[in-house]
Design a protein around this motif. Sequence first.
Motif, short mmCIF file in Angstrom:
data_model
loop_
_atom_site.label_atom_id
_atom_site.label_comp_id
_atom_site.label_asym_id
_atom_site.label_seq_id
_atom_site.Cartn_x
_atom_site.Cartn_y
_atom_site.Cartn_z
N ALA C 77 19.29 -95.71 -67.02
CA ALA C 77 19.82 -97.35 -66.80
C ALA C 77 20.22 -97.55 -65.45
N GLY C 78 20.01 -98.57 -64.81
CA GLY C 78 20.38 -98.88 -63.55
C GLY C 78 19.10 -98.47 -62.70
N VAL C 79 18.10 -98.12 -63.10
CA VAL C 79 16.89 -97.94 -62.11
C VAL C 79 15.75 -98.84 -62.19
N TYR C 80 15.60 -99.47 -60.87
CA TYR C 80 14.53 -100.68 -60.98
C TYR C 80 13.39 -100.24 -60.74
N CYS C 81 13.21 -99.31 -59.91
CA CYS C 81 11.64 -98.86 -59.67
C CYS C 81 11.44 -97.55 -59.23
N VAL C 82 10.37 -97.17 -59.39
CA VAL C 82 9.94 -95.93 -58.50
C VAL C 82 8.57 -96.11 -57.94
N LEU C 83 8.39 -95.95 -56.55
CA LEU C 83 7.15 -96.23 -55.72
C LEU C 83 6.62 -95.28 -55.30
N THR C 84 5.11 -94.97 -55.29
CA THR C 84 4.49 -94.12 -54.66
C THR C 84 3.71 -94.63 -53.94
N HIS C 85 2.57 -93.84 -53.14
CA HIS C 85 1.81 -94.29 -52.22
C HIS C 85 0.75 -95.38 -52.75
N GLU C 86 0.48 -95.42 -54.02
CA GLU C 86 -0.15 -96.19 -55.00
C GLU C 86 0.53 -97.78 -54.42
N ASP C 87 1.90 -97.74 -54.41
CA ASP C 87 2.28 -98.98 -54.35
C ASP C 87 2.54 -99.75 -52.74
N VAL C 88 1.80 -98.70 -51.91
CA VAL C 88 1.85 -99.33 -50.47
C VAL C 88 0.73 -100.02 -50.30
N PRO C 89 1.09 -101.64 -50.21
CA PRO C 89 -0.22 -102.64 -50.35
C PRO C 89 -1.09 -102.63 -49.17
N GLY C 90 -0.33 -102.28 -47.99
CA GLY C 90 -1.28 -102.38 -46.76
C GLY C 90 -1.70 -100.97 -46.22
N GLN C 91 -1.63 -100.80 -45.04
CA GLN C 91 -2.20 -99.57 -44.45
C GLN C 91 -1.28 -98.43 -44.97
N LYS C 92 -1.91 -97.33 -45.50
CA LYS C 92 -1.05 -96.35 -46.19
C LYS C 92 -0.52 -95.50 -45.18
N THR C 93 -0.62 -95.37 -43.90
CA THR C 93 -0.26 -94.56 -43.13
C THR C 93 0.39 -94.91 -41.76
N PHE C 94 1.28 -94.65 -41.04
CA PHE C 94 1.83 -95.14 -40.04
C PHE C 94 2.03 -93.95 -38.78
N GLY C 95 2.66 -94.42 -37.79
CA GLY C 95 2.86 -93.23 -36.69
C GLY C 95 2.95 -94.12 -35.42
N LEU C 96 3.73 -93.52 -34.64
CA LEU C 96 4.11 -94.10 -33.29
C LEU C 96 3.11 -94.22 -32.29
N GLU C 97 2.19 -93.34 -32.34
CA GLU C 97 1.05 -93.44 -31.44
C GLU C 97 -0.44 -93.49 -32.15
N VAL C 98 -0.48 -92.86 -33.23
CA VAL C 98 -1.62 -92.87 -34.11
C VAL C 98 -1.02 -92.80 -35.67
N ALA C 99 -1.87 -93.66 -36.27
CA ALA C 99 -1.12 -93.79 -37.74
C ALA C 99 -1.60 -92.40 -38.34
N ASP C 100 -1.16 -91.46 -38.43
CA ASP C 100 -1.44 -90.11 -39.24
C ASP C 100 -0.43 -89.86 -40.50
N GLN C 101 0.44 -90.44 -40.43
CA GLN C 101 1.58 -90.07 -41.39
C GLN C 101 1.58 -90.85 -42.56
N PRO C 102 1.38 -90.49 -43.74
CA PRO C 102 1.47 -91.29 -44.83
C PRO C 102 2.85 -92.08 -45.18
N VAL C 103 2.68 -93.26 -45.51
CA VAL C 103 4.11 -94.00 -45.91
C VAL C 103 4.72 -92.86 -47.08
N LEU C 104 3.92 -92.83 -47.99
CA LEU C 104 4.47 -91.87 -49.18
C LEU C 104 3.28 -91.03 -49.25
#
Lengths: 288, 154, 782
Positions: C77-104
């Motif tokens: 009770a009180g939990v709204y959602c659980v998100l995984t990488h499948e819930d990342v709508p855009g680019q699934k990786t990020f990074g300061l110089e190169v996007a090599d790290q998965p958001v999840l």
Amino acid sequence: MDFHYPRSWADALALKAEHPEAVPIAGGTDVMVELNFNRRRPAALLDISAVPELAQWDRADGHLRVGAGVSYTRLVRELGPQLPGLAMAARTVGSPQIRNRGTVGGNLGSASPAGDAHPPLLAGRASVELASVRGTRLVPLDEFFTGPKRSVLAADELISAFVVRPAPGPEQFCKVGTRNAMVIAVASFAVSLDPERGRVGTGIGSAAPTPRRAGGAEEFLEAELAAAGMWQRPRPLPGPVLDRFAELVTASASPIDDVRGTAAYRRHALAVMARRALSWAWADLMRN
Amino acid sequence: MQIRLNVNGVPYETDDVWEGESLLYVLRERLGLWGSKNACEQGECGSCSVLLDGELVCSCLVAAGQAHGRQVVTVEGLGDDGRMSAVQEAFVAAGAVQCGFCTPGLVVATEDLLRHNPAPSDLEIREALAGNLCRCTGYEKVLDAVRAAAGMGR
Amino acid sequence: MSTLTGQTREPAAPGARTGNGIGDDARRPDGTQKVAGRFAFSSDLWADGMVWGATVRSPHPRARLISVDPSEALRIAGVYCVLTHEDVPGQKTFGLEVADQPVLAMGEVRYQGEAVALVAADSPETARRAVAAVRVEYQPLVPVVDPMKAMLPTAEKVHPSGNIVRHFKLRSGDPLAEAPVVVSGEYEVGMQDQAFLGPESGLAVPADDGGVDLQVATQWLHVDRRQVAAALGLPEDKVRLALAGVGGAFGAREDVSLQIHLCLLALRTGRPVKMVYSREESFFGHVHRHPARLRYVHGAGRDGRLVFVKAEMVFDGGAYMSSTRAVIGNAGTLGVGPYVVPNVSVDAYGLYTNNPPCGAMRGFGAVQACFAYEAQMDRLAEELGMHPVELRSLNAMAQGSLMPTGQVVDSPAPVADLLRRVWQAPLPPPLPAVAGVATEGLLPGGMANTTHGEGVVRGTGYAVGFKNVGFSEGYDDYTTVRVSLAAGPDGPVATVQSAACELGQGLVTVETQVVRSELGLSDVVLETADTRVGSAGSSSASRQTYMTAGALREACARLRAGLLARAAARLGVPEPDLSWAHGEVLGPERAVLGLSELLEAGPLEETVEWRHRPTQDVDPETGQGDAHVQYCFAAHRAVVDVDTELGLVKVVQIDTAQDVGKAINPGAVIGQIHGGTTQGLGLALMEEIQIDAGRVRNPSFTDYLIPTILDVPPMRVQVLELADPHAPYGLRGVGEAPTISSTPAIVAAVRAATGRRLARVPLRPQDIVGLDEAGAEGGPSR
């Protein structure tokens, strides 16, 4: 989670008997960290910080009985001259904020091998008073600890006090940490001299699964001092005696490598501290 | 559970407090008194320092229930009528504030120190503030501020 | 104590009038709020209907991610959602110089603590329970954790691109140069944490336009926005960031931590979402200082002049790239130190491993190299029988010197002068000679009564270091500001809009000082830093005062030009007949027009995008090129007492000399020097994230120790102001230099007291007493 907050010792014991799973909390310096860090979710907390009996100390039959809820700050302020070794250790506990809240009772209850109060209490041959609705028992401190963070405390028992003779002679405590304040001991050592009875007490911390005495070192030194008549006519301790004492202290330890230090360093540091602490205590004795 | 406590002279009552909560959490998230800070939540940094019945404590190590019926003074309760206390003024004037996250705790600890020891030596200041970590200043200007506040008679 | 030694100064700014202008000890505009507990840090935010976010993290340093089952968590009770990488709508990786790290995490987790899933719940405690209830199935894999093995071609790859993120090569002079005196050594720097006090935190609020508003503590709003918008699949204008109060940064907030996660949760739940990392999570939630192993060979003539330096450095960047490339560039280009060396060969490697990701921390690249090259300089001095300051001064670079990159040092480089100043500074009183005196708290061991003088030996050490200011190697580095000027009820008011991040360093004070001086007024309003204006670049690399002051000066100059035009029109005289003084326009025949009169016609506004002079990419084979904008220099002398039997250290005194070009705010400059020096002290004596098989052993302030007030000695500072003609007001970046040389100076002092080689930081008691052969002897030395 339930929260029980007895306002008397009788109520506290009754609640503990009724809820043996309840975790006692006094200063919170251990329990709250575990709660905040999501490491522990006990069924109940038993807040003993407002039990007036625990905050008292008194003297009877030549012993001090110090309530488990007396803070380190009060120990230093009120009992410093009578328990100098413990007061020295208390001053090294955390910060003023921690010393205002933390208690020897909590230190004993956590039974950490690194508890700062343990070595001087071991050296002073203190006992722990354990109470339950079944009654009260007095356990010598060196029989209290059974393992890392384990003790003989039963599920329905609470620590009510520790009992110790006021220091019969010089006491010293030292603690090694890698910072000049606010450290958990990498290793610690306490020594207590009792010239009237010809006894030597020791306590080592953070160098074995439990805080423990260095029995071999105590016996060796007692024998040496008695044989040389040093208690009656104190003279500087010979280097070989200090060396052998330090060696025997180290031999009593069984340290491990962990994040705070290596076993080898702990042994080394204990030897250095044992030698120094004994020489300081002995110098104090010679001065008096 | 329900907690009643007095903070900075104001009585508060708050319901539905979880028994494992700290006084710090109650102050911040239930009473909206954000001045006490949440840097370590293990009593190592002192940034949550408050006075509990006049005694300096880390509010992160006080269970919410333990504060029931008690008097708490937080950094927001220092000074009079919106005027800074001498300690607060000294911290600003000495440049002892950079990011400021440790500042409320340091200010409360300094108030407590000077209350007990109006003219502390440098070593006494250092010993009294050893439980308040600061990552920005290297403490030099903190010492300046405490000396100045002591000099002003707070 | 501080001395401000003026040498070369630019003329006072045109409008200078108030006592809170450039060069004054103006007070922080946020100081009063901060001491009163009323300053809103990023963990102090709150919104109606707010829910709490929390992160599920990998317990394994390397594992195949088999499945994530949220069903049990969702039943709480009180939990709204659980998100995984499948819930990342855009680019699934990020990074300061190169996007090599998965958001999840996707497919494989690459470090212990990698984010795997997110939850939102009605309270922090419910969120914690939900995190524990998310069932994640992993297949643990053997992690790649030894950087020396990771760089071998046979090593298992952490990323498909291979484990070498960057190999920087520098070759100058004669590769076969020989010298009569040669010293070599291997050095190691442990993983330091920035350990800012304000934990990662923020509040994301979903907006009616489908976008999101995020308040967060960061060093660079726009680079965060770029990564958030990409991950959300939204145009950047739908993602609006505002700076919340920052509780220190020191590099750790240059990378995205919870920014994307907060926005994902807010958009999914349709509610404001707050996240606050605990201290433990913070250790997993941000990048750390790269640990490094460095091997140096120095050759010199018998007169002490350096003939050659050969260096090989290996930096462990951990699981994702972050700023590893720039770190390697700095280590490589600055790797011989602020010395003139005719023949140089440097190979610097940055690696991927399954250790915690490393990135920016104060002085990056320069800190690690300086520890090694300054140890080498001491060994060389010893070999030659010279004083360490003498040897350094003999080889010190100066204005006009050539860097090993071929770049000419074209502004003051007072290396020898800084060294001389700390050398000649008064020494502390000598160590009390008698054991047993009342020295409690003053000797090694502090309050813990470990010595009454036994075994305590004093030592003194010196070091000098330098670092590039600003972004280097051809990066298009710019800052945007908007300044508007309007009449107010109590006189003219300047309003500054900027995305530049105040982290505690005092940028906000500098902003007010520059505008006051340039426009000759007293009321300067600073709007909250946010993305309504263009990028300010990062508050890092000691660049933000340089860049923002430059941009503000330009904006104010344009505003003054606008005011002169108005005055010219109003007085009917040509502009050249008018002049600007102290916030007024002076015309012919004593005509004076004040700002308020000139603003009657309406407000003025200028937006400026300001760049420092361009830099060049370096040649990939030789490292040659004009890579850097500016250097900052500092020297330290440390005096320490060492308990040589217990291996404990008390730093007795530190003297620092630093050239800052121009102290915009002298008090803040000294505060930066104190703080930076102290972080270097921490690295020397206590600070290390200990890793065992890819796992962090000490993620808490109980076991990751930072200096307390009892660990820090009196710090005396000498500030030089030698103007850099290429920089606004002649100023030089300040923040990083003091962190660089304090570590080697302290270690040199401990070496002097113990006679041990001590080739690794942080020093551990067992190293100081000689129990740990590797640490005490620095590995094989040839």
